[in-house]
Scaffold this motif. Structure first.
Motif, PDB file in Angstrom:
ATOM      1  N   ASP A  82      -0.023   6.729   1.731  1.00 54.12           N
ATOM      2  CA  ASP A  82       0.804   7.683   2.755  1.00 54.12           C
ATOM      3  C   ASP A  82      -0.305   8.655   1.985  1.00 54.12           C
ATOM      4  OD1 ASP A  82       1.836   6.193   3.901  1.00 54.12           O
ATOM      5  OD2 ASP A  82       3.948   5.677   3.344  1.00 54.12           O
ATOM      6  N   GLY A  83      -0.560   9.100   0.325  1.00 56.88           N
ATOM      7  CA  GLY A  83      -1.137  10.014   0.646  1.00 56.88           C
ATOM      8  C   GLY A  83      -1.540  10.440   0.514  1.00 56.88           C
ATOM      9  N   MET A  84      -2.900   9.766   1.418  1.00 56.49           N
ATOM     10  CA  MET A  84      -4.369   9.681   1.472  1.00 56.49           C
ATOM     11  C   MET A  84      -4.192  10.795   2.693  1.00 56.49           C
ATOM     12  SD  MET A  84      -5.689   5.830   0.962  1.00 56.49           S
ATOM     13  CE  MET A  84      -7.487   6.476   1.139  1.00 56.49           C
ATOM     14  N   TRP A  85      -5.234  11.284   3.192  1.00 58.13           N
ATOM     15  CA  TRP A  85      -5.682  12.575   4.358  1.00 58.13           C
ATOM     16  C   TRP A  85      -5.605  10.803   5.595  1.00 58.13           C
ATOM     17  CZ3 TRP A  85     -10.635  12.307   6.781  1.00 58.13           C
ATOM     18  CH2 TRP A  85     -10.387  13.331   8.112  1.00 58.13           C
ATOM     19  N   ARG A  86      -4.710  10.926   6.897  1.00 58.77           N
ATOM     20  CA  ARG A  86      -4.757   9.983   7.549  1.00 58.77           C
ATOM     21  C   ARG A  86      -5.491   9.669   8.993  1.00 58.77           C
ATOM     22  NH1 ARG A  86       0.408   8.964   6.418  1.00 58.77           N
ATOM     23  NH2 ARG A  86       2.403   9.726   6.658  1.00 58.77           N
ATOM     24  N   GLN A  93      -7.924   1.978   6.997  1.00 63.04           N
ATOM     25  CA  GLN A  93      -7.623  -0.021   6.578  1.00 63.04           C
ATOM     26  C   GLN A  93      -6.955  -0.209   5.336  1.00 63.04           C
ATOM     27  OE1 GLN A  93     -11.851   0.408   4.289  1.00 63.04           O
ATOM     28  NE2 GLN A  93     -13.000   0.056   7.149  1.00 63.04           N
ATOM     29  N   ARG A  94      -6.381   0.700   4.514  1.00 63.32           N
ATOM     30  CA  ARG A  94      -5.966   0.336   3.948  1.00 63.32           C
ATOM     31  C   ARG A  94      -4.088   0.147   4.471  1.00 63.32           C
ATOM     32  NH1 ARG A  94      -6.892   3.123  -1.976  1.00 63.32           N
ATOM     33  NH2 ARG A  94      -8.713   2.486  -2.146  1.00 63.32           N
ATOM     34  N   TRP A 129      -5.222  -7.366  -4.089  1.00 68.10           N
ATOM     35  CA  TRP A 129      -5.450  -5.746  -3.762  1.00 68.10           C
ATOM     36  C   TRP A 129      -3.909  -5.024  -3.647  1.00 68.10           C
ATOM     37  CZ3 TRP A 129      -2.564  -3.237   0.405  1.00 68.10           C
ATOM     38  CH2 TRP A 129      -3.628  -2.281   0.955  1.00 68.10           C
ATOM     39  N   LEU A 130      -2.181  -5.634  -4.045  1.00 64.32           N
ATOM     40  CA  LEU A 130      -1.159  -4.210  -4.086  1.00 64.32           C
ATOM     41  C   LEU A 130      -2.201  -4.172  -5.467  1.00 64.32           C
ATOM     42  CD1 LEU A 130       1.409  -5.732  -2.234  1.00 64.32           C
ATOM     43  CD2 LEU A 130       0.318  -4.314  -1.747  1.00 64.32           C
ATOM     44  N   LEU A 131      -2.285  -5.355  -5.982  1.00 60.57           N
ATOM     45  CA  LEU A 131      -1.973  -3.996  -7.794  1.00 60.57           C
ATOM     46  C   LEU A 131      -3.027  -3.420  -7.735  1.00 60.57           C
ATOM     47  CD1 LEU A 131      -1.140  -4.901 -11.041  1.00 60.57           C
ATOM     48  CD2 LEU A 131      -3.203  -6.161 -10.914  1.00 60.57           C
TER      49      LEU A 131
END
Length: 145
Positions: A82-86, A93-94, A129-131
């Motif tokens: 959620d901190g990434m540019w939307r 993808q994430r 992947w989550l890690l």
């Protein structure tokens, strides 16, 4: 005066976890320790190549452990994503992968040994992947140095 200890012998109230543990956010906003070494061990067991399928009881145990780890990692991975540019492809993808995880967790092991082994392996990849996405590996490396 003796310090109070909680589960796993950690001091209650403000103490840092051991070097192989990192604090992860919970859905309630609190923090819980995540044992990185234990998590890596469970992932390795889930993703191990085998010449024969393991007993169903072993798969049930791995399945339960993976679900617990995934539940612990989901809030932190969500916060990172959620901190990434939307508008970015990477965010999309994430976020899409993250949105499929609750469905993946709800599937259970299936009716047979082959499906159970496949679902445990799939959850192992999801947990790995989550890690990676959660940022805990970077925190553990920085804290252990």
């Amino acid at each position: 005066m003796q310090p109070q200890t909680g589960m796993k012998g950690h001091e209650v109230g403000g103490s840092w976890p051991p070097d192989n543990e990192v604090l992860a956010l919970t859905t309630e906003g609190g923090r819980q320790p995540v044992d990185i070494d234990g998590l890596k061990t469970v992932i390795s067991k889930a993703l191990a190549e085998r010449s024969a399928l393991p007993p169903y009881a072993d798969l049930c145990e791995l399945h339960g452990a993976l679900l617990q780890h995934i539940q612990a990692l989901m809030p932190l991975a969500t916060k990172q994503i959620d901190g990434m540019w939307r508008g970015s492809v990477e965010w999309y993808q994430r976020r899409s992968k993250l949105d499929t995880i609750p469905h993946e967790m709800a599937q259970g092991l299936g009716a047979g040994l082959q499906s159970a082994a496949w679902r445990v392996k799939t959850l192992g990849y999801t947990c790995r992947w989550l890690l990676e996405v959660s940022g805990l590996l970077n925190s553990a490396e920085a804290g252990g140095s």
